[in-house]
Design a protein around this motif. Sequence first.
Motif, short mmCIF file in Angstrom:
data_model
loop_
_atom_site.label_atom_id
_atom_site.label_comp_id
_atom_site.label_asym_id
_atom_site.label_seq_id
_atom_site.Cartn_x
_atom_site.Cartn_y
_atom_site.Cartn_z
N THR A 184 49.41 35.02 32.82
CA THR A 184 49.82 33.98 34.42
C THR A 184 50.91 34.90 35.36
O THR A 184 51.46 35.00 35.20
CB THR A 184 50.64 33.00 34.07
N LEU A 185 50.33 34.97 36.63
CA LEU A 185 50.71 35.21 37.57
C LEU A 185 51.53 34.42 38.45
O LEU A 185 51.89 32.72 37.85
CB LEU A 185 49.52 35.11 38.73
N SER A 186 52.19 35.00 39.00
CA SER A 186 53.54 34.67 39.45
C SER A 186 53.19 33.42 40.35
O SER A 186 53.63 32.48 41.01
CB SER A 186 54.04 35.90 40.06
N HIS A 187 52.38 34.32 41.53
CA HIS A 187 51.45 33.14 42.73
C HIS A 187 50.12 33.03 42.85
O HIS A 187 49.84 34.42 42.55
CB HIS A 187 52.56 33.30 43.72
N GLY B 291 41.57 28.10 35.80
CA GLY B 291 41.88 30.11 36.00
C GLY B 291 40.17 30.20 35.86
O GLY B 291 40.01 29.71 35.91
N GLU C 43 46.11 32.82 44.13
CA GLU C 43 45.05 32.36 43.82
C GLU C 43 44.14 33.11 43.20
O GLU C 43 43.67 34.11 43.27
CB GLU C 43 43.82 32.02 45.35
N VAL C 44 43.61 32.18 42.15
CA VAL C 44 43.03 33.33 40.58
C VAL C 44 41.41 33.23 41.04
O VAL C 44 40.94 32.04 41.71
CB VAL C 44 43.40 32.25 39.79
N THR D 286 51.22 29.27 40.88
CA THR D 286 50.67 28.03 41.81
C THR D 286 49.50 26.78 41.79
O THR D 286 50.02 25.27 41.37
CB THR D 286 50.01 28.34 43.22
N GLN E 130 45.56 32.68 34.70
CA GLN E 130 45.85 31.26 35.70
C GLN E 130 47.31 31.72 36.12
O GLN E 130 48.18 33.24 36.13
CB GLN E 130 46.45 30.37 34.99
N SER E 131 47.46 31.23 37.40
CA SER E 131 48.83 31.16 38.20
C SER E 131 49.66 29.95 38.44
O SER E 131 48.75 28.94 37.94
CB SER E 131 47.73 31.04 40.26
N PRO F 146 50.67 39.25 43.90
CA PRO F 146 52.22 38.64 42.66
C PRO F 146 52.34 40.01 41.14
O PRO F 146 51.74 40.83 41.63
CB PRO F 146 50.70 37.69 42.51
#
Length: 158
Positions: free
Chosen positions: A83-86, A133, A88-89, A60, A57-58, A12
């Motif tokens: 915020t991640l692009s995708h 998250g 699991e956090v 996703t 957070q993600s 990510p």
Amino acid sequence: MDAPSIPDDPRPTVLALHVAPERHAPVVAVAEVVAEAGAGLVGDRFHGSRHRHVSLQSATDLAAAAAELGRPVAPGGTRRNLTLSHGEVPTEPGARVRVGDVELEVVRLAAPCQLMEDSLGPGGRTALRRRGGSVLRVLHGGTIRLGDRVDLPVMLTP
């Protein structure tokens, strides 16, 4: 014969970055932020706190919450910092996450608060339950930028 293609990096990336200068203040989207070891994100309301340095957070999970709500959930609407692009956090305390050159450690799960109802509307808090998250501390500082690659720990399913 064609050369084999090299797959895109599956890790990510940082999709969104937000800070809030003080408690209950609106979050501000930024392109980069300095993370100080033992202190947190410079310019954020939690900078200097003992353990609550960064929230993660993600996208996703935001997409799943949006599907449940029936309306979009913008990254800034949750008041999380990164915020991640995708993906699991990680939520297990002690798990390590690397964002660019910055090393973070999970402290605890980030439970959605009442402010989610204010920023996302009715049902926002419920839609983010188990999707809120994690809260992390900064172990090794540096600058976090939009687009930075993120190394997550391997998540084993029971």
